[in-house]
Enzyme design. Structure first.
Site, PDB file in Angstrom:
ATOM      1  N   LYS A   1      30.680  39.442  23.398  1.00  0.00           N
ATOM      2  CA  LYS A   1      31.167  40.786  23.746  1.00  0.00           C
ATOM      3  C   LYS A   1      31.047  41.712  22.535  1.00  0.00           C
ATOM      4  CE  LYS A   1      34.864  39.442  26.974  1.00  0.00           C
ATOM      5  NZ  LYS A   1      36.293  39.488  27.252  1.00  0.00           N
TER       6      LYS A   1
ATOM      7  N   GLY B   1      43.615  34.917  33.482  1.00  0.00           N
ATOM      8  CA  GLY B   1      42.685  35.582  34.401  1.00  0.00           C
ATOM      9  C   GLY B   1      42.171  34.644  35.483  1.00  0.00           C
ATOM     10  N   ARG B   2      41.777  33.432  35.075  1.00  0.00           N
ATOM     11  CA  ARG B   2      41.167  32.509  36.050  1.00  0.00           C
ATOM     12  C   ARG B   2      42.209  31.818  36.927  1.00  0.00           C
ATOM     13  NH1 ARG B   2      40.465  31.454  30.852  1.00  0.00           N
ATOM     14  NH2 ARG B   2      41.317  29.562  29.915  1.00  0.00           N
TER      15      ARG B   2
ATOM     16  N   GLU C   1      35.855  27.622  31.650  1.00  0.00           N
ATOM     17  CA  GLU C   1      36.503  28.523  30.688  1.00  0.00           C
ATOM     18  C   GLU C   1      37.787  27.869  30.161  1.00  0.00           C
ATOM     19  OE1 GLU C   1      38.086  32.673  31.597  1.00  0.00           O
ATOM     20  OE2 GLU C   1      36.064  33.189  30.934  1.00  0.00           O
TER      21      GLU C   1
ATOM     22  N   GLU D   1      32.473  45.760  31.637  1.00  0.00           N
ATOM     23  CA  GLU D   1      31.817  45.822  32.944  1.00  0.00           C
ATOM     24  C   GLU D   1      32.696  46.558  33.958  1.00  0.00           C
ATOM     25  OE1 GLU D   1      32.219  43.172  31.039  1.00  0.00           O
ATOM     26  OE2 GLU D   1      30.552  41.755  31.214  1.00  0.00           O
TER      27      GLU D   1
HETATM   28  O1  F6P Z   1      35.511  37.436  29.355  1.00  0.00           O
HETATM   29  C1  F6P Z   1      36.286  36.489  30.004  1.00  0.00           C
HETATM   30  C2  F6P Z   1      37.480  37.104  30.654  1.00  0.00           C
HETATM   31  O2  F6P Z   1      38.415  37.460  29.697  1.00  0.00           O
HETATM   32  C3  F6P Z   1      38.070  36.171  31.695  1.00  0.00           C
HETATM   33  O3  F6P Z   1      38.931  35.248  31.158  1.00  0.00           O
HETATM   34  C4  F6P Z   1      38.697  37.133  32.651  1.00  0.00           C
HETATM   35  O4  F6P Z   1      38.943  36.541  33.885  1.00  0.00           O
HETATM   36  C5  F6P Z   1      37.643  38.204  32.701  1.00  0.00           C
HETATM   37  O5  F6P Z   1      37.139  38.272  31.383  1.00  0.00           O
HETATM   38  C6  F6P Z   1      38.106  39.551  33.159  1.00  0.00           C
HETATM   39  O6  F6P Z   1      39.127  40.065  32.347  1.00  0.00           O
HETATM   40  P1  F6P Z   1      40.008  41.294  32.808  1.00  0.00           P
HETATM   41  O7  F6P Z   1      40.753  40.895  34.036  1.00  0.00           O
HETATM   42  O8  F6P Z   1      40.920  41.588  31.657  1.00  0.00           O
HETATM   43  O9  F6P Z   1      39.086  42.447  33.094  1.00  0.00           O
END
Ligand code: F6P
Length: 537
Positions: A501, A264-265, A350, A209
């Protein structure tokens, strides 16, 4: 299997089921003071729960049986507690404000790098705020567009709103996350290329995305400004992956790094917070980190019995594992915290949405709850009916701030009155006798009766400011950590997001190929065929 640990929960349940919240208050007029804690600018009143001293004693014993105190230390000292990814979990290092603190991972102190990135973020933020960072045509930056998703979006979006009273109002912030082209298209309609800075925020810099949106934004910018050279002045990156950033075409001089030990979170206080720092300035950002740190210190050092995150976590365990509550509601009575429940959804679900324990065996208890919520008082006119009179038990956290940034007449008194009244109504309800005494028609008595005994926590601060905000986020981070320890699950991986994914790639091939493979099940094949037909492919 009933282990020593879960025997404490059983004992807690037996004690907890003896009396209702109403009875507990009736027998102890000083109850509120006994079940109230304070830390890092937040008061937690947890007296409106189905607990007494005995219940809490068993819950603290459950925590000790789970080696919680040792596990807290293992996290803070950089042990690789994210075992399935062989990583340390050190978001606490990002806000460690102790002078000369050292936090060692793989033999290296990470603190100098943490401080260096913060410094670089500060300098960059200053230059954007002061207008000394100029776009390709020499204009100052007015629009900041953060492109990211999940932890690289929800934290910045949520915090940007939470700290809006501290933000530079002449800068306009936008957040693009969805691969739905509408999100980017509508955002680009709001900005002018010559005055726009894109922050591409992605830990991995491979997320479909984010990379798709970033590529589309780059093409748009080049088309609008007429040269590829414009990219260097209008794109910066926040990532752990320098190679990927360079491959995308962003000069790594314009990259703000973080590390694989930041999930990430949990990444808001890392460089992922760059858009927030530009909004509120480095001083306010530092105040936010200080707030996080105050809660971190409290969590690490306070006795379990006085420890806010621990108490919140144990109450959640009581309702999930004792009473079988499936969901958990967070209700901020502050419009600036409108996105906080959505942010917590990722953090909690998550992290603890797991069904395999640390030994790879199926778990034998409910784990992470379904987390949801909306700001009050809006929620009152939407879903509170179910919380008050529905058949499910839904423990709630009410969050309020005593002072408002925007006093208008008596609106804030009304807001807070609603918050307090809701916790009162949920705890004490209304009996059939009380209805009759009010003259309610006998036929309507069953409908107008409130059972009560609905548990709530109330979190109150004097004012939502950078410090109390940071402390609030850290409070929930640590609560989620504690629950993961007690459930014996790994809270810092997220393998469950991978399958979809991978499959999406195969489906995309079939949506776009001249000759689709149609190797899916009959339902998926049908959906693909319908889509292709509708768009004439
Ligand atoms: O798909 C979940 C995830 O891996 C989350 O844990 C993370 O916050 C998000 O996608 C975005 O990931 P990135 O910062 O690597 O683009």
């Amino acid at each position: 299997m009933i282990t020593e640990k879960w025997a404490h929960l059983d004992a807690a349940m037996v004690a907890s089921s003896r009396k209702t919240i109403k009875e507990l208050f009736a027998e102890d007029p000083d109850r509120a003071g006994k079940f109230t804690l304070e830390a890092a600018g937040w008061m937690l009143d947890y007296s409106k729960n189905r607990i007494d001293r005995e219940v809490m004693k068993e819950l603290f014993a459950l925590a000790r049986e789970s080696n919680l105190e040792t596990e807290i230390e293992r996290m803070f000292t950089g042990e690789k507690i994210n075992a399935t990814e062989n990583r340390a979990v050190l978001h606490t290092a990002l806000r460690n404000c102790e002078k000369d603190a050292k936090v060692v991972v793989d033999g290296k102190d990470v603190m100098p790098d943490v401080r260096a990135v913060l410094e670089a973020m500060g300098d960059f933020s200053d230059s954007v705020r002061k207008g000394t960072w100029k776009g390709y045509t020499g204009k100052k930056i007015k629009y900041i567009v953060n492109i990211g998703i999940g932890g690289s979006d929800l934290g910045p979006v949520m915090a940007n709103l939470a700290l809006k009273p501290y933000s530079k109002r002449n800068l306009k912030f936008h957040f693009v996350s969805n691969v739905d082209s509408t999100h980017l298209a509508e955002t680009l309609r709001e900005v002018k290329a010559a005055e726009t800075l894109f922050i591409v925020a992605s830990k991995t810099f491979t997320t479909q995305e984010t990379m798709s949106n970033a590529e589309a934004a780059r093409s748009w910018l080049i088309e609008k400004l007429g040269s590829k050279d414009a990219v260097a002045k209008h794109f910066v990156a926040v990532s752990t992956a320098a190679g990927e950033v360079a491959a995308f075409g962003i000069d790594t001089k314009n990259m703000f790094g973080f590390w694989d030990w930041v999930g990430g979170r949990y990444s808001l206080p890392s460089a992922i917070g760059l858009s927030l720092m530009i909004a509120v300035g480095r001083k306010n950002y530092a105040r936010m980190l200080k707030g996080y740190w105050k809660m971190d210190r409290h969590f690490r050092s306070a006795k379990l019995e006085r420890n806010l995150p621990v108490v919140l976590a144990l109450l959640g365990i009581l309702y999930s594992n004792g009473y079988g509550a499936e969901s958990y509601c967070v209700l901020p009575y502050d419009q600036y915290l409108a996105r906080f429940p959505a942010y917590l959804q990722q953090m909690d679900m998550e992290s603890n949405g797991k069904s395999v324990d640390r030994d790879g065996n199926p778990v034998e208890c409910l784990t992470g709850p379904i987390e949801w919520g909306e700001p009050g008082t809006n929620g009152q006119h939407a879903f509170y009916q179910l919380i008050h009179q529905g058949t499910r038990l839904i423990p709630c956290d009410f969050i309020g701030c005593c002072r408002t940034h925007n006093p208008i007449g008596d609106l804030h008194d009304k807001l807070m009155a609603n918050l307090f009244a809701q916790t009162e109504a949920l705890a004490f309800g209304k009996t059939a006798e009380e209805c009759r005494a009010e003259g309610v028609d006998e036929k309507l008595v069953p409908f107008k009766t409130f059972e009560g005994n609905r548990p709530t926590n109330t979190l109150l601060c004097d004012e939502l400011n950078p410090e109390t905000f940071g402390a609030l986020v850290a409070l929930y981070e640590h609560k989620i950590f504690v629950q993961g320890i007690i459930w014996n699950i790994y809270s810092f991986d997220q393998w469950g997001v991978q399958l979809g994914k991978v499959l999406a790639k195969g489906v995309l091939d079939d949506l776009t190929a001249d000759k689709p493979s149609m190797r899916h099940d009959s339902s998926t094949n049908q959906l693909i065929a319908r889509y292709r037909k509708a768009i004439g492919r």
